[in-house]
Design a protein around this motif. Structure first.
Motif, short mmCIF file in Angstrom:
data_model
loop_
_atom_site.label_atom_id
_atom_site.label_comp_id
_atom_site.label_asym_id
_atom_site.label_seq_id
_atom_site.Cartn_x
_atom_site.Cartn_y
_atom_site.Cartn_z
N THR A 239 0.82 -1.22 0.00
CA THR A 239 0.00 0.00 0.00
C THR A 239 0.86 1.27 0.00
O THR A 239 0.34 2.35 0.23
N LEU A 240 2.16 1.12 -0.26
CA LEU A 240 3.06 2.28 -0.19
C LEU A 240 2.67 3.36 -1.18
O LEU A 240 2.57 4.55 -0.82
N ASN A 241 2.44 2.98 -2.43
CA ASN A 241 2.13 4.00 -3.45
C ASN A 241 0.81 4.73 -3.15
O ASN A 241 0.77 5.97 -3.19
N PRO A 242 -0.30 4.01 -2.82
CA PRO A 242 -1.52 4.73 -2.45
C PRO A 242 -1.34 5.64 -1.24
O PRO A 242 -1.91 6.74 -1.19
N MET A 243 -0.53 5.19 -0.26
CA MET A 243 -0.29 6.02 0.93
C MET A 243 0.42 7.31 0.55
O MET A 243 0.05 8.40 1.01
N LEU A 244 1.45 7.19 -0.30
CA LEU A 244 2.18 8.38 -0.72
C LEU A 244 1.30 9.30 -1.56
O LEU A 244 1.38 10.53 -1.46
N GLN A 245 0.45 8.71 -2.40
CA GLN A 245 -0.48 9.52 -3.20
C GLN A 245 -1.41 10.32 -2.29
O GLN A 245 -1.69 11.50 -2.55
N ARG A 246 -1.85 9.69 -1.21
CA ARG A 246 -2.78 10.37 -0.29
C ARG A 246 -2.08 11.46 0.51
O ARG A 246 -2.59 12.57 0.66
N LEU A 247 -0.86 11.16 1.00
CA LEU A 247 -0.16 12.13 1.83
C LEU A 247 0.39 13.32 1.03
O LEU A 247 0.55 14.41 1.56
N GLN A 249 -1.15 14.35 -1.69
CA GLN A 249 -2.31 14.86 -2.45
C GLN A 249 -2.08 14.73 -3.95
O GLN A 249 -2.48 15.59 -4.75
N GLY A 250 -1.44 13.64 -4.34
CA GLY A 250 -1.28 13.32 -5.75
C GLY A 250 -0.19 14.07 -6.48
O GLY A 250 -0.12 13.99 -7.72
N GLU A 251 0.70 14.75 -5.79
CA GLU A 251 1.76 15.49 -6.45
C GLU A 251 2.83 14.51 -6.95
O GLU A 251 3.57 13.93 -6.16
N THR A 252 2.92 14.35 -8.24
CA THR A 252 3.75 13.31 -8.86
C THR A 252 5.22 13.42 -8.48
O THR A 252 5.88 12.41 -8.18
N SER A 253 5.77 14.62 -8.48
CA SER A 253 7.19 14.80 -8.18
C SER A 253 7.52 14.39 -6.75
O SER A 253 8.56 13.77 -6.49
N LEU A 254 6.61 14.70 -5.81
CA LEU A 254 6.83 14.31 -4.42
C LEU A 254 6.73 12.79 -4.25
O LEU A 254 7.53 12.19 -3.53
N VAL A 255 5.75 12.19 -4.94
CA VAL A 255 5.61 10.74 -4.87
C VAL A 255 6.89 10.07 -5.39
O VAL A 255 7.40 9.12 -4.78
N SER A 256 7.42 10.58 -6.50
CA SER A 256 8.65 10.02 -7.07
C SER A 256 9.82 10.20 -6.11
O SER A 256 10.65 9.29 -5.95
N THR A 257 9.91 11.35 -5.45
CA THR A 257 11.00 11.60 -4.50
C THR A 257 10.96 10.61 -3.34
O THR A 257 12.00 10.02 -2.98
N TYR A 258 9.78 10.40 -2.77
CA TYR A 258 9.66 9.48 -1.64
C TYR A 258 9.83 8.03 -2.09
O TYR A 258 10.39 7.20 -1.34
N THR A 259 9.39 7.71 -3.31
CA THR A 259 9.59 6.36 -3.82
C THR A 259 11.08 6.07 -4.00
O THR A 259 11.57 4.99 -3.65
N ASN A 260 11.80 7.05 -4.53
CA ASN A 260 13.25 6.89 -4.68
C ASN A 260 13.94 6.76 -3.32
O ASN A 260 14.87 5.97 -3.15
N ALA A 261 13.48 7.55 -2.34
CA ALA A 261 14.06 7.48 -0.99
C ALA A 261 13.83 6.09 -0.39
O ALA A 261 14.73 5.51 0.24
N PHE A 262 12.64 5.56 -0.59
CA PHE A 262 12.33 4.21 -0.09
C PHE A 262 13.25 3.18 -0.75
O PHE A 262 13.79 2.29 -0.07
N ALA A 263 13.42 3.30 -2.07
CA ALA A 263 14.27 2.34 -2.78
C ALA A 263 15.71 2.43 -2.33
O ALA A 263 16.40 1.41 -2.18
N VAL A 264 16.20 3.65 -2.09
CA VAL A 264 17.58 3.82 -1.64
C VAL A 264 17.78 3.19 -0.26
O VAL A 264 18.81 2.54 0.00
N THR A 265 16.81 3.35 0.62
CA THR A 265 16.96 2.75 1.96
C THR A 265 17.03 1.22 1.87
O THR A 265 17.66 0.59 2.73
N GLN A 266 16.39 0.62 0.85
CA GLN A 266 16.43 -0.83 0.72
C GLN A 266 17.86 -1.33 0.50
O GLN A 266 18.18 -2.47 0.83
#
Length: 431
Positions: A239-247, A249-266
């Motif tokens: 549910t990571l992507n829907p959670m980021l979309q909600r937090l 408010q659908g801003e694509t650039s922010l979603v991509s930033t947090y998705t990249n941050a999550f991937a880097v932490t992995q």
């Protein structure tokens, strides 16, 4: 600003992830039997076949053939876990740092998800998904070379018998041991051709059967410990992507930033996991208390590891439940730390508490896969009844995670009671 509604796609991806995670756990039991019975080479050849097939399926998938993703991700996941199970035994080659090596391999496996960050960045740079996955499929050749030249055909025993060799060095030199030599080395050889069943001198009187291990309190509570935390991680990732979309408010650039941050932490999983192994190996090389066996000392050392893992999960779940976007950076850190401790600690505890001849079967018990299936109903509940707000589900999962503390308490009580140590068969896993 107009936003595309990707909820249907998110639901399909969540279903694909649920099925893949279920198949990974469910098929670990038969794969564990396969590994215990036929050894490393057979298990790895199956893993290579599944992994390569899955990569090819993804390479040739498209919007018209999106259904290929269902078997593809399951094949990749099941094949990958077979690599992990066969690699875990390499820890047997490093006596005093055995748990550290086991957790290191689990951390590397955990960090492998960061590979998709590389694929994502390559895609954004113009490299197609097909090219990336065809390259991954071709990498199966590397696994074949390692399987035939660098690993034993059957198993790596523990403790290691004197003069033990494997890989190229042992090619055409199948070394056998007489019963006297096996006893002296703390090992037994049930079948020279198909399997080497090692055991400790201290446990030579009786090796617990599979069902004795399976029905023991140790294993049942260990299964609860693993399952509740695994469910928490599965639901978070699914549910990571829907959670980021909600937090955001659908801003694509922010979603991509947090998705990249999550991937880097992995990527940090391979760095965090050995810490757990060091915790479990901290007593090695030190004189033991009189009357305390090596197995009991290992179990006592595992209590801190099991407790820290449960505590990390609760903290991670609390952060994930808090609808505050900047806090998710801390959530990502706690998630990768806990996940690396979870899977590394799981493998290390199974290798410590139970006979090596049952490792593959106990490592992949199918019951945890049934629990992992609950993630999809939870996802549907959040999307439907709760209107996309996962707060109540997150609170429920946080409370459920508290059950994980029962397992380290049981191990602690077992180690504390000297009467239990004297009154039970020494190789019995039950407390």
């Amino acid at each position: 600003m107009q936003f595309l509604d990707c909820s249907g796609q998110d639901e399909q991806f969540s279903l694909i992830f649920t099925i893949a995670s279920f198949m990974t756990n469910f098929l670990l039991l038969p794969n564990g039997f396969l590994f215990d019975r036929f050894g490393t080479m057979v298990a790895r050849l199956l893993g290579i076949s599944l992994y390569t097939t899955g990569a090819l399926f993804v390479a040739f998938s498209s919007s018209a053939l999106s259904s290929l993703l269902f078997p593809a991700l399951s094949f990749i996941a099941v094949g990958g876990i077979l690599f992990l199970v066969t690699n875990t035994q390499i820890g047997n080659l490093f006596g005093s740092t055995r748990s550290t090596v086991i957790t290191l391999y689990n951390g590397a496996f955990d960090s492998s998800s960061a590979l998709f960050l590389i694929i994502k960045l390559l895609f954004e740079a113009g490299i197609s998904l097909r090219a990336s996955f065809l390259f991954l499929a071709a990498c199966g050749v590397i696994h074949l070379v390692r399987t035939f030249l660098l690993l034993p055909r059957t198993h790596i025993p523990y403790p290691l018998p004197e003069g033990y060799t494997y890989g190229v060095k042992s090619c055409g030199q199948a070394k056998t041991f007489s019963p006297e030599q096996a006893a002296a080395n703390g090992n037994m050889q049930r079948d020279v051709v198909t399997e080497e069943m090692p055991f400790n001198k201290e446990t030579a009187e009786k090796v617990a059967t599979f069902w004795e291990c399976f029905l023991s309190k140790f294993f049942i509570w260990h299964l609860v410990w693993l399952s509740v935390m695994q469910l928490r991680h599965y639901l978070f990732i699914g549910t990571l992507n829907p959670m980021l979309q909600r937090l955001t408010q659908g801003e694509t650039s922010l979603v991509s930033t947090y998705t990249n941050a999550f991937a880097v932490t992995q990527l940090c999983g391979v760095l965090c996991a050995p810490w757990n192994g060091l915790i479990m190996d901290r007593h090695k090389g030190k004189p033991r208390t009189p009357g305390v066996s090596e197995k009991e000392a290992d179990l006592r050392a595992s209590v801190l590891s099991l407790t820290l893992t449960a505590l990390q999960c609760v903290l991670f779940s609390i952060c994930a439940s808090t609808p505050f976007l900047p806090l998710q950076y801390l959530t990502f850190i706690l998630q990768v730390l806990n996940r690396s401790f979870l899977y590394g600690g799981h493998a290390a505890f199974i290798s410590i508490a139970f006979p090596p001849c049952h490792f593959g079967k106990l490592y992949g018990m199918a019951l945890s896969s049934v629990v992992s299936l609950l993630q999809y109903p939870c996802f549907i509940l959040v999307k439907g009844v709760l209107g996309g707000d996962p707060l109540y589900v997150n609170i429920a999962l946080t409370l459920l995670s508290l059950l994980a503390f029962i397992h380290p308490v049981c191990v602690y009580l077992h180690c504390r009671d000297p009467a239990a140590r004297r009154g039970k068969p020494k190789d019995s896993p039950s407390s």
